[in-house]
Design a protein around this motif. Structure first.
Motif, PDB file in Angstrom:
ATOM      1  N   VAL A 291     -33.845  23.872 -10.977  1.00 39.41           N
ATOM      2  CA  VAL A 291     -33.019  22.725 -11.351  1.00 39.41           C
ATOM      3  C   VAL A 291     -32.016  22.502 -10.222  1.00 39.41           C
ATOM      4  O   VAL A 291     -31.415  23.469  -9.746  1.00 39.41           O
ATOM      5  CB  VAL A 291     -32.252  22.995 -12.664  1.00 39.41           C
ATOM      6  N   PRO A 292     -31.821  21.285  -9.734  1.00 35.67           N
ATOM      7  CA  PRO A 292     -30.806  21.069  -8.702  1.00 35.67           C
ATOM      8  C   PRO A 292     -29.438  21.560  -9.160  1.00 35.67           C
ATOM      9  O   PRO A 292     -29.079  21.435 -10.336  1.00 35.67           O
ATOM     10  CB  PRO A 292     -30.814  19.544  -8.520  1.00 35.67           C
ATOM     11  N   MET A 293     -28.684  22.126  -8.225  1.00 44.15           N
ATOM     12  CA  MET A 293     -27.391  22.707  -8.576  1.00 44.15           C
ATOM     13  C   MET A 293     -26.461  21.678  -9.220  1.00 44.15           C
ATOM     14  O   MET A 293     -25.686  22.019 -10.112  1.00 44.15           O
ATOM     15  CB  MET A 293     -26.726  23.322  -7.344  1.00 44.15           C
ATOM     16  N   ASN A 294     -26.531  20.431  -8.785  1.00 47.25           N
ATOM     17  CA  ASN A 294     -25.638  19.429  -9.379  1.00 47.25           C
ATOM     18  C   ASN A 294     -26.145  18.904 -10.714  1.00 47.25           C
ATOM     19  O   ASN A 294     -25.523  18.040 -11.324  1.00 47.25           O
ATOM     20  CB  ASN A 294     -25.368  18.283  -8.413  1.00 47.25           C
TER      21      ASN A 294
ATOM     22  N   TYR B 149     -11.077  24.629 -11.836  1.00 48.08           N
ATOM     23  CA  TYR B 149      -9.679  24.220 -11.793  1.00 48.08           C
ATOM     24  C   TYR B 149      -9.218  24.090 -10.345  1.00 48.08           C
ATOM     25  O   TYR B 149      -9.773  24.713  -9.433  1.00 48.08           O
ATOM     26  CB  TYR B 149      -8.805  25.231 -12.537  1.00 48.08           C
ATOM     27  N   GLU B 150      -8.193  23.280 -10.148  1.00 48.68           N
ATOM     28  CA  GLU B 150      -7.621  23.116  -8.807  1.00 48.68           C
ATOM     29  C   GLU B 150      -7.180  24.475  -8.260  1.00 48.68           C
ATOM     30  O   GLU B 150      -6.624  25.299  -8.987  1.00 48.68           O
ATOM     31  CB  GLU B 150      -6.418  22.168  -8.856  1.00 48.68           C
ATOM     32  N   GLY B 151      -7.455  24.679  -6.976  1.00 45.11           N
ATOM     33  CA  GLY B 151      -7.034  25.911  -6.325  1.00 45.11           C
ATOM     34  C   GLY B 151      -8.074  27.005  -6.329  1.00 45.11           C
ATOM     35  O   GLY B 151      -7.901  28.020  -5.654  1.00 45.11           O
ATOM     36  N   THR B 152      -9.167  26.840  -7.106  1.00 47.53           N
ATOM     37  CA  THR B 152     -10.213  27.854  -7.091  1.00 47.53           C
ATOM     38  C   THR B 152     -11.122  27.624  -5.879  1.00 47.53           C
ATOM     39  O   THR B 152     -11.259  26.512  -5.376  1.00 47.53           O
ATOM     40  CB  THR B 152     -11.037  27.831  -8.380  1.00 47.53           C
ATOM     41  N   GLU B 153     -11.752  28.703  -5.438  1.00 47.00           N
ATOM     42  CA  GLU B 153     -12.474  28.671  -4.175  1.00 47.00           C
ATOM     43  C   GLU B 153     -13.771  27.876  -4.216  1.00 47.00           C
ATOM     44  O   GLU B 153     -14.372  27.609  -3.175  1.00 47.00           O
ATOM     45  CB  GLU B 153     -12.760  30.110  -3.704  1.00 47.00           C
ATOM     46  N   PHE B 154     -14.218  27.460  -5.416  1.00 50.42           N
ATOM     47  CA  PHE B 154     -15.510  26.789  -5.518  1.00 50.42           C
ATOM     48  C   PHE B 154     -15.403  25.295  -5.850  1.00 50.42           C
ATOM     49  O   PHE B 154     -16.418  24.612  -5.900  1.00 50.42           O
ATOM     50  CB  PHE B 154     -16.359  27.464  -6.605  1.00 50.42           C
ATOM     51  N   LYS B 155     -14.194  24.802  -6.074  1.00 59.46           N
ATOM     52  CA  LYS B 155     -14.052  23.413  -6.529  1.00 59.46           C
ATOM     53  C   LYS B 155     -14.526  22.411  -5.481  1.00 59.46           C
ATOM     54  O   LYS B 155     -15.222  21.436  -5.796  1.00 59.46           O
ATOM     55  CB  LYS B 155     -12.610  23.106  -6.922  1.00 59.46           C
ATOM     56  N   ALA B 156     -14.163  22.626  -4.228  1.00 61.43           N
ATOM     57  CA  ALA B 156     -14.565  21.690  -3.185  1.00 61.43           C
ATOM     58  C   ALA B 156     -16.085  21.636  -3.053  1.00 61.43           C
ATOM     59  O   ALA B 156     -16.658  20.563  -2.804  1.00 61.43           O
ATOM     60  CB  ALA B 156     -13.930  22.081  -1.852  1.00 61.43           C
ATOM     61  N   ILE B 157     -16.734  22.768  -3.242  1.00 60.93           N
ATOM     62  CA  ILE B 157     -18.198  22.816  -3.157  1.00 60.93           C
ATOM     63  C   ILE B 157     -18.801  21.992  -4.292  1.00 60.93           C
ATOM     64  O   ILE B 157     -19.737  21.217  -4.082  1.00 60.93           O
ATOM     65  CB  ILE B 157     -18.686  24.273  -3.223  1.00 60.93           C
ATOM     66  N   ARG B 158     -18.257  22.152  -5.501  1.00 59.09           N
ATOM     67  CA  ARG B 158     -18.765  21.399  -6.641  1.00 59.09           C
ATOM     68  C   ARG B 158     -18.523  19.905  -6.458  1.00 59.09           C
ATOM     69  O   ARG B 158     -19.409  19.082  -6.733  1.00 59.09           O
ATOM     70  CB  ARG B 158     -18.101  21.883  -7.931  1.00 59.09           C
ATOM     71  N   ASP B 159     -17.344  19.543  -6.001  1.00 62.85           N
ATOM     72  CA  ASP B 159     -17.027  18.135  -5.822  1.00 62.85           C
ATOM     73  C   ASP B 159     -17.999  17.486  -4.837  1.00 62.85           C
ATOM     74  O   ASP B 159     -18.482  16.368  -5.063  1.00 62.85           O
ATOM     75  CB  ASP B 159     -15.584  17.958  -5.339  1.00 62.85           C
ATOM     76  N   GLU B 160     -18.281  18.183  -3.757  1.00 60.19           N
ATOM     77  CA  GLU B 160     -19.221  17.640  -2.770  1.00 60.19           C
ATOM     78  C   GLU B 160     -20.620  17.546  -3.356  1.00 60.19           C
ATOM     79  O   GLU B 160     -21.336  16.555  -3.145  1.00 60.19           O
ATOM     80  CB  GLU B 160     -19.230  18.516  -1.518  1.00 60.19           C
ATOM     81  N   SER B 161     -21.027  18.576  -4.098  1.00 57.99           N
ATOM     82  CA  SER B 161     -22.353  18.578  -4.714  1.00 57.99           C
ATOM     83  C   SER B 161     -22.512  17.420  -5.681  1.00 57.99           C
ATOM     84  O   SER B 161     -23.550  16.745  -5.708  1.00 57.99           O
ATOM     85  CB  SER B 161     -22.585  19.908  -5.438  1.00 57.99           C
ATOM     86  N   MET B 162     -21.482  17.153  -6.480  1.00 52.97           N
ATOM     87  CA  MET B 162     -21.566  16.100  -7.483  1.00 52.97           C
ATOM     88  C   MET B 162     -21.516  14.703  -6.866  1.00 52.97           C
ATOM     89  O   MET B 162     -21.906  13.732  -7.497  1.00 52.97           O
ATOM     90  CB  MET B 162     -20.436  16.248  -8.505  1.00 52.97           C
ATOM     91  N   SER B 163     -21.044  14.605  -5.641  1.00 57.55           N
ATOM     92  CA  SER B 163     -20.977  13.305  -4.976  1.00 57.55           C
ATOM     93  C   SER B 163     -22.318  12.902  -4.376  1.00 57.55           C
ATOM     94  O   SER B 163     -22.495  11.754  -3.960  1.00 57.55           O
ATOM     95  CB  SER B 163     -19.913  13.328  -3.873  1.00 57.55           C
ATOM     96  N   GLN B 164     -23.253  13.833  -4.333  1.00 58.06           N
ATOM     97  CA  GLN B 164     -24.548  13.556  -3.705  1.00 58.06           C
ATOM     98  C   GLN B 164     -25.519  12.912  -4.699  1.00 58.06           C
ATOM     99  O   GLN B 164     -25.453  13.174  -5.883  1.00 58.06           O
ATOM    100  CB  GLN B 164     -25.142  14.857  -3.146  1.00 58.06           C
TER     101      GLN B 164
END
Length: 572
Positions: free
Chosen positions: A414-417, A557-572
């Motif tokens: 399943v795609p990660m996003n 949540y803001e400040g966690t090390e994985f949020k930016a990765i998720r945000d980028e993934s969901m934008s694709q």
């Protein structure tokens, strides 16, 4: 942003439960001699289906859950090591259970996703010459190599004490600053500086970061060009005793066959703290003073006037071991998946032991693997499929470094996003029923919202783990998905025990569980507090039920090390 769908779903479940007839009687225990009987939902006596969430919730069968734990932790499964007869039996059993429950194959037309592995077993007949001392395996040291070579010799490699062996720009930290590590051996402290200072301004204080994990330390030493690395074991910051190290690092060590071009050390080692003190003392150095110095970002690495020599002779075998994947397709959003994970593997057998040689792994992790089967069974007891798909992944080779989940993350079905969120179950509570629910890595993601609401039904509240310094969030399979941005929660058990229980027995269970972690005594016990484990199974079922019928996409949540990765993934 989280919406109001959680409350709506909860009220709907309660309304439906009020319309139900009395739930059916619990199923009888399955056979203890053959295989556990997977029993699908039974029709209502009136001929109408049982049609509420609460009926499925209440009918999660304790006897069946226990039977599955007992069955997978018998000696017949030989400790469930990957790529062994015991491992084959385990995965065949799991695929059979999912099929009988009516789940669809989760990897195309198969329940299995083969994970290509390389087994590298170091000959136990080796010695480490460390300075003036000859260390014995595994009493004083352990050593392995992940290189595909029959024999690797480390010959008088210069030793350099590199503190915690961390390069972390975000913390303005570089223990390798200005060093040329080519051909040298890094000597490294376990955990990270935050544990020792307990200062929340230093890394994350008491809570271990990934920089504190031994996996990171070897990875970074290799990136720095070192030939080998030695981690100094210390029970408190490691969170486990030397026996765990010696057991885990003896016998076959598995690696993903498709390892890529990442640099590797020639030899990866641990030594006991006593042997480290001997080494530093003979070199005219004070280990305690250097440990203090290493707590500051301006620490400079210190050469040790000594060398390391060892020969590691490997037996190399190519093999494969499957992840077991099954799914319940969503009714309206089949491409969106809620994932449950648990690792089925354990440590197998050690033929060098006298007496009991089998690491049965009853708590770790037959309890969790049986848990996701019970949750799958509960979902199938519902009259309708959830809106989103629910996928169950029993992964292999967790004990060898999360290899099964790493492979899945690199080769997802399943795609990660499209993975809405993941629940990981690893070693369940068998000590006593509790009024709280421990979340490892508390405060990381909105997945906690769903678990919190599910826990409320049992009068429980979410709490952070008591010892975040153990780095538990980075030590189980959800981490492989989290690194790619998938919000993943790892929870279970608690510390506040309900009244009316035998506290002496609870203490015995807790003590025994600690003593038997990664030991041959992790075996099924009839007198465990099984209702406590079932409480958690029900919480995870409800949390996944809420998420699978929600339109929300939880995030970090803001400040966690994985949020930016998720945000980028969901934008694709």
């Amino acid at each position: 942003m989280m919406k109001k769908s959680l409350l709506t779903l909860s009220l709907a479940a309660l309304f439906l439960s009020a319309c139900d007839d009395k739930p059916q009687e619990s199923a009888q225990p399955a056979s203890e001699t053959a295989e556990v009987e997977a029993k699908p939902a039974q029709p209502h006596p009136s001929g109408k289906p049982q049609n509420s969430f609460l009926t499925a919730y209440d009918n999660i069968d304790l006897a069946q859950y226990k039977d599955r734990v007992k069955f997978m932790s018998t000696d017949d499964f030989q400790g469930r090591s990957p790529a062994t007869e015991g491992g084959r039996k385990t995965t065949e059993f799991l695929a059979s259970e999912f099929k009988k429950l009516g789940l669809e194959p989760g990897n195309g037309d198969s329940y299995l996703q083969q994970v290509p592995l390389t087994s590298i077993e170091a000959d136990a007949n080796m010695e480490l010459q460390l300075g003036d001392n000859t260390l014995k395996f595994p009493e004083d040291f352990v050593a392995n190599s992940s290189k595909l070579e029959d024999s690797i010799t480390l010959d008088k490699s210069e030793l350099v004490f590199v503190g915690f062996g961390i390069v972390a720009p975000e913390y303005n930290w570089n223990d390798y600053q200005g060093l040329d590590m080519e051909g040298k051996t890094a000597v490294i402290l376990v955990n990270d500086p935050g544990f020792h200072t307990q200062d929340p301004e230093v890394f994350q204080g008491k809570a271990m970061t990934y920089y504190g994990r031994w996996t990171y330390k070897y990875e970074e030493a290799a990136r720095q060009g070192a030939s080998s690395a030695i981690i100094i074991h210390d029970t408190a910051p490691a969170s486990y005793g030397w026996n765990v190290v010696s057991n885990s690092w003896s016998g076959p060590q598995y690696h993903l066959a498709e390892a890529g071009d990442d640099p590797k050390l020639d030899v990866e080692m641990w030594i006991t703290y006593d042997q480290a003190q001997n080494l530093f003392s003979q070199a005219g150095l004070d280990l305690g003073a250097l440990q203090e110095a290493a707590l500051k970002p301006d620490f400079k690495a210190v050469p040790i006037d000594a060398t390391a020599s060892v020969t590691v002779r490997n037996t190399i075998e190519k093999s494969q071991s499957p992840n077991v994947i099954a799914t319940i397709p969503g009714k309206t959003k089949p491409d969106e998946h809620v994932v449950y994970m648990a690792h089925w593997d354990h440590l197998g057998m050690n033929p060098h032991f006298e007496g009991d040689q089998i690491f049965n792994g009853a708590v770790d992790n037959a309890t969790g693997t049986a848990g996701i089967i019970s949750i799958a069974q509960a979902f199938k007891a519902l009259p309708e499929q959830p809106e989103r798909s629910v996928t169950f992944i029993a992964v292999t080779a967790e004990e060898q470094g999360l290899l099964g989940s790493k492979y899945y993350a690199a080769n997802p079905t399943v795609p990660m996003n499209k993975i809405v969120g993941a629940f990981n179950i690893d070693s369940m509570n068998i000590s006593g029923r509790v009024t709280d629910l421990t979340v490892v890595g508390y405060g990381k993601s909105e997945m906690e919202t769903y678990v919190s609401q599910a826990a409320e039904r049992q009068g429980r509240k979410l709490v952070a783990e008591a010892k975040p310094e153990r780095g538990g969030y980075y030590r189980s399979d959800h981490f492989s998905l989290a690194k790619l941005g998938v919000p993943a929660i790892y929870a279970g058990g608690g510390t506040e025990y309900r009244e009316g229980q035998d506290m002496e027995l609870i203490e015995q269970h807790n003590t025994k569980r600690g003593e038997c972690y990664h030991q041959v005594c992790d075996e099924y016990q009839e007198n465990w507090a099984w209702e406590a484990a079932l409480d958690d199974v029900k919480v995870f079922f409800e949390a996944g039920y809420l998420l699978s019928n929600s339109g929300d996409y939880p995030n970090w949540y803001e400040g966690t090390e994985f949020k930016a990765i998720r945000d980028e993934s969901m934008s694709q």
